[in-house]
Design a protein around this motif. Structure first.
Motif, PDB file in Angstrom:
ATOM      1  N   ALA A  65      -6.125  17.921   2.761  1.00  0.00           N
ATOM      2  CA  ALA A  65      -5.247  17.818   3.925  1.00  0.00           C
ATOM      3  C   ALA A  65      -4.485  16.498   3.911  1.00  0.00           C
ATOM      4  CB  ALA A  65      -6.061  17.943   5.213  1.00  0.00           C
ATOM      5  N   THR A  66      -5.163  15.431   3.534  1.00  0.00           N
ATOM      6  CA  THR A  66      -4.527  14.116   3.530  1.00  0.00           C
ATOM      7  C   THR A  66      -3.414  14.045   2.505  1.00  0.00           C
ATOM      8  OG1 THR A  66      -6.527  13.003   4.331  1.00  0.00           O
ATOM      9  CG2 THR A  66      -4.925  11.655   3.148  1.00  0.00           C
ATOM     10  N   THR A  67      -3.698  14.461   1.289  1.00  0.00           N
ATOM     11  CA  THR A  67      -2.676  14.368   0.242  1.00  0.00           C
ATOM     12  C   THR A  67      -1.513  15.319   0.527  1.00  0.00           C
ATOM     13  OG1 THR A  67      -3.942  15.922  -1.130  1.00  0.00           O
ATOM     14  CG2 THR A  67      -4.265  13.566  -1.543  1.00  0.00           C
ATOM     15  N   ARG A  68      -1.805  16.467   1.101  1.00  0.00           N
ATOM     16  CA  ARG A  68      -0.722  17.394   1.449  1.00  0.00           C
ATOM     17  C   ARG A  68       0.178  16.790   2.532  1.00  0.00           C
ATOM     18  NH1 ARG A  68      -3.644  21.350   2.413  1.00  0.00           N
ATOM     19  NH2 ARG A  68      -3.845  21.176   4.672  1.00  0.00           N
ATOM     20  N   THR A  69      -0.432  16.167   3.515  1.00  0.00           N
ATOM     21  CA  THR A  69       0.349  15.552   4.595  1.00  0.00           C
ATOM     22  C   THR A  69       1.243  14.442   4.050  1.00  0.00           C
ATOM     23  OG1 THR A  69      -1.330  16.061   6.262  1.00  0.00           O
ATOM     24  CG2 THR A  69       0.181  14.252   6.749  1.00  0.00           C
ATOM     25  N   VAL A  70       0.699  13.617   3.181  1.00  0.00           N
ATOM     26  CA  VAL A  70       1.485  12.521   2.602  1.00  0.00           C
ATOM     27  C   VAL A  70       2.616  13.079   1.748  1.00  0.00           C
ATOM     28  CG1 VAL A  70       1.408  10.565   1.005  1.00  0.00           C
ATOM     29  CG2 VAL A  70      -0.434  10.887   2.674  1.00  0.00           C
ATOM     30  N   ARG A  71       2.305  14.070   0.968  1.00  0.00           N
ATOM     31  CA  ARG A  71       3.318  14.655   0.071  1.00  0.00           C
ATOM     32  C   ARG A  71       4.451  15.293   0.869  1.00  0.00           C
ATOM     33  NH1 ARG A  71      -0.126  16.908  -2.785  1.00  0.00           N
ATOM     34  NH2 ARG A  71      -0.177  18.943  -1.778  1.00  0.00           N
ATOM     35  N   GLU A  72       4.095  16.028   1.912  1.00  0.00           N
ATOM     36  CA  GLU A  72       5.127  16.718   2.690  1.00  0.00           C
ATOM     37  C   GLU A  72       5.944  15.773   3.549  1.00  0.00           C
ATOM     38  OE1 GLU A  72       2.987  19.758   4.770  1.00  0.00           O
ATOM     39  OE2 GLU A  72       2.786  21.036   2.976  1.00  0.00           O
ATOM     40  N   ALA A  73       5.388  14.612   3.904  1.00  0.00           N
ATOM     41  CA  ALA A  73       6.135  13.629   4.700  1.00  0.00           C
ATOM     42  C   ALA A  73       7.028  12.746   3.842  1.00  0.00           C
ATOM     43  CB  ALA A  73       5.175  12.750   5.498  1.00  0.00           C
ATOM     44  N   GLY A  74       6.824  12.756   2.532  1.00  0.00           N
ATOM     45  CA  GLY A  74       7.524  11.852   1.645  1.00  0.00           C
ATOM     46  C   GLY A  74       8.871  12.384   1.168  1.00  0.00           C
ATOM     47  N   PRO A  75       9.517  11.602   0.287  1.00  0.00           N
ATOM     48  CA  PRO A  75       9.054  10.304  -0.199  1.00  0.00           C
ATOM     49  C   PRO A  75       9.102   9.239   0.895  1.00  0.00           C
ATOM     50  CG  PRO A  75      11.262  10.745  -1.001  1.00  0.00           C
ATOM     51  CD  PRO A  75      10.805  11.994  -0.309  1.00  0.00           C
ATOM     52  N   LEU A  76       8.059   8.413   0.950  1.00  0.00           N
ATOM     53  CA  LEU A  76       7.905   7.431   2.012  1.00  0.00           C
ATOM     54  C   LEU A  76       8.402   6.053   1.590  1.00  0.00           C
ATOM     55  CD1 LEU A  76       4.262   8.334   3.097  1.00  0.00           C
ATOM     56  CD2 LEU A  76       6.371   8.944   4.314  1.00  0.00           C
ATOM     57  N   ASP A  77       8.840   5.319   2.573  1.00  0.00           N
ATOM     58  CA  ASP A  77       9.077   3.882   2.402  1.00  0.00           C
ATOM     59  C   ASP A  77       7.892   3.079   2.925  1.00  0.00           C
ATOM     60  OD1 ASP A  77      12.014   3.878   1.568  1.00  0.00           O
ATOM     61  OD2 ASP A  77      12.085   5.040   3.431  1.00  0.00           O
ATOM     62  N   ILE A  78       7.177   3.644   3.921  1.00  0.00           N
ATOM     63  CA  ILE A  78       6.080   2.939   4.589  1.00  0.00           C
ATOM     64  C   ILE A  78       4.934   3.919   4.810  1.00  0.00           C
ATOM     65  CG2 ILE A  78       5.347   1.806   6.740  1.00  0.00           C
ATOM     66  CD1 ILE A  78       8.345   1.012   7.096  1.00  0.00           C
ATOM     67  N   LEU A  79       3.733   3.508   4.416  1.00  0.00           N
ATOM     68  CA  LEU A  79       2.514   4.230   4.750  1.00  0.00           C
ATOM     69  C   LEU A  79       1.584   3.278   5.483  1.00  0.00           C
ATOM     70  CD1 LEU A  79       0.520   6.669   4.529  1.00  0.00           C
ATOM     71  CD2 LEU A  79      -0.309   5.595   2.403  1.00  0.00           C
ATOM     72  N   VAL A  80       1.134   3.689   6.660  1.00  0.00           N
ATOM     73  CA  VAL A  80       0.120   2.939   7.400  1.00  0.00           C
ATOM     74  C   VAL A  80      -1.085   3.845   7.573  1.00  0.00           C
ATOM     75  CG1 VAL A  80      -0.464   1.692   9.509  1.00  0.00           C
ATOM     76  CG2 VAL A  80       1.879   1.620   8.635  1.00  0.00           C
ATOM     77  N   VAL A  81      -2.238   3.404   7.073  1.00  0.00           N
ATOM     78  CA  VAL A  81      -3.470   4.183   7.190  1.00  0.00           C
ATOM     79  C   VAL A  81      -4.309   3.564   8.301  1.00  0.00           C
ATOM     80  CG1 VAL A  81      -5.493   5.096   6.026  1.00  0.00           C
ATOM     81  CG2 VAL A  81      -3.384   4.718   4.733  1.00  0.00           C
ATOM     82  N   ASN A  82      -4.286   4.211   9.450  1.00  0.00           N
ATOM     83  CA  ASN A  82      -5.043   3.721  10.598  1.00  0.00           C
ATOM     84  C   ASN A  82      -6.253   4.591  10.922  1.00  0.00           C
ATOM     85  OD1 ASN A  82      -5.322   2.142  13.241  1.00  0.00           O
ATOM     86  ND2 ASN A  82      -5.062   4.228  13.995  1.00  0.00           N
ATOM     87  N   ALA A  83      -6.278   5.825  10.467  1.00  0.00           N
ATOM     88  CA  ALA A  83      -7.385   6.722  10.795  1.00  0.00           C
ATOM     89  C   ALA A  83      -8.704   6.100  10.357  1.00  0.00           C
ATOM     90  CB  ALA A  83      -7.183   8.073  10.118  1.00  0.00           C
ATOM     91  N   GLY A  84      -9.663   6.112  11.248  1.00  0.00           N
ATOM     92  CA  GLY A  84     -10.967   5.543  10.928  1.00  0.00           C
ATOM     93  C   GLY A  84     -11.973   5.889  12.006  1.00  0.00           C
ATOM     94  N   VAL A  85     -13.238   5.861  11.620  1.00  0.00           N
ATOM     95  CA  VAL A  85     -14.323   6.088  12.570  1.00  0.00           C
ATOM     96  C   VAL A  85     -15.368   5.003  12.367  1.00  0.00           C
ATOM     97  CG1 VAL A  85     -13.947   8.578  12.700  1.00  0.00           C
ATOM     98  CG2 VAL A  85     -15.518   7.663  10.989  1.00  0.00           C
ATOM     99  N   ALA A  86     -16.187   4.805  13.385  1.00  0.00           N
ATOM    100  CA  ALA A  86     -17.244   3.802  13.320  1.00  0.00           C
ATOM    101  C   ALA A  86     -18.569   4.438  13.703  1.00  0.00           C
ATOM    102  CB  ALA A  86     -16.936   2.631  14.252  1.00  0.00           C
ATOM    103  N   MET A  87     -19.549   4.296  12.833  1.00  0.00           N
ATOM    104  CA  MET A  87     -20.929   4.651  13.147  1.00  0.00           C
ATOM    105  C   MET A  87     -21.754   3.381  13.070  1.00  0.00           C
ATOM    106  SD  MET A  87     -21.821   8.280  11.324  1.00  0.00           S
ATOM    107  CE  MET A  87     -23.470   8.248  12.053  1.00  0.00           C
ATOM    108  N   ILE A  88     -22.314   3.000  14.182  1.00  0.00           N
ATOM    109  CA  ILE A  88     -23.116   1.786  14.260  1.00  0.00           C
ATOM    110  C   ILE A  88     -24.533   2.179  14.641  1.00  0.00           C
ATOM    111  CG2 ILE A  88     -23.375  -0.467  15.353  1.00  0.00           C
ATOM    112  CD1 ILE A  88     -20.819  -0.214  13.716  1.00  0.00           C
ATOM    113  N   GLY A  89     -25.498   1.679  13.914  1.00  0.00           N
ATOM    114  CA  GLY A  89     -26.889   1.981  14.217  1.00  0.00           C
ATOM    115  C   GLY A  89     -27.785   1.602  13.059  1.00  0.00           C
ATOM    116  N   GLU A  90     -29.072   1.590  13.305  1.00  0.00           N
ATOM    117  CA  GLU A  90     -30.021   1.225  12.261  1.00  0.00           C
ATOM    118  C   GLU A  90     -29.871   2.159  11.063  1.00  0.00           C
ATOM    119  OE1 GLU A  90     -31.962  -1.388  12.145  1.00  0.00           O
ATOM    120  OE2 GLU A  90     -31.258  -2.055  14.117  1.00  0.00           O
TER     121      GLU A  90
END
Length: 237
Positions: A65-90
């Motif tokens: 899904a990620t590579t398809r999204t990048v490919r279909e949105a391109g060619p890009l001048d700017i890519l910002v990767v902000n997607a992220g999750v946090a798991m905190i715990g022992e």
């Protein structure tokens, strides 16, 4: 003329928080912005109507899904990767499947997105990955897995900066400290503990992070690459 006029930008993870602030700033600076969202359809639609940006629903845990999204949105001048999750715990108590999903989103997705974008990105393009000050420092128990995913972004940026440097493509990591978002609200239960570490005893704002991204994606940052840009109120000082 706007600083990013005629530049095509993609923000992975742009519907809320830091990502939404980046979408607003890049659009304000004149870029033609597309951003992804996963589950926040209403927030994504509202942001698109506000900014004129385009939306794509995409799961950053999926390489295809990620590579398809990048490919279909391109060619890009700017890519910002902000997607992220946090798991905190022992470490001995964290759900292994959850940790693997975090690795998919926080490590694999930025790598594959950046490489896919680079295939067709114009010379002089910009890649910015939103990391974390926890890539440098994990000052509390329970942060091993999350910190690992963010320190991986440092090596990714350094390596890709060398690979893509001959084409003038820059690769940088922005490393926020505590920022007032749904994930880490300024009035949350960890506020006093986090502020006790800090030189400036407040959470940052998403707009402040977006301002650093705007510089790194703009025309004055063509000589800045392979670097970590910490914006954390002195959390890691």
């Amino acid at each position: 003329m706007s600083t990013l006029a005629q530049k095509r930008a993609l923000v992975l993870g742009g519907s809320r928080g830091i990502g939404a602030a980046i979408v607003r700033r890049l659009a304000r600076d004149g870029a033609d912005v597309t951003f992804t969202y996963s589950g926040s359809a209403d927030a994504a639609q509202a942001l698109a109507e506000e900014t004129g940006a385009k939306t794509v629903q995409s799961d950053s845990a999926s390489r295809d899904a990620t590579t398809r999204t990048v490919r279909e949105a391109g060619p890009l001048d700017i890519l910002v990767v902000n997607a992220g999750v946090a798991m905190i715990g022992e470490a001995v108590e964290l759900d292994p499947d959850g940790v693997d999903r975090m690795i998919d989103i926080n490590i694999r997705s930025p790598y594959h997105a950046s490489v896919e974008a680079a295939k067709t990105m114009a010379d002089g393009g910009r890649i910015v990955i939103i990391g974390s000050v926890n890539g440098d420092r994990v000052p509390f128990a329970g942060g091993a897995a999350y910190g690992m995913t963010k320190s991986a972004m440092q090596s990714l940026a350094r390596g890709l900066a060398r690979d893509l440097g001959p084409r003038g493509i820059t690769v940088n990591v922005v490393q926020p400290g505590p920022v007032d978002t749904d994930m880490n609200p300024a009035d949350g239960p960890m506020r006093d503990v986090m502020h006790s570490f800090m030189a400036i005893k407040r959470h940052g704002t998403p707009a402040e992070i977006a301002g650093m991204v705007a510089y790194l994606t703009g025309p004055e940052a063509g000589y800045v690459t392979g670097a970590m840009h910490t914006i954390d109120g002195g959390f890691g000082a």
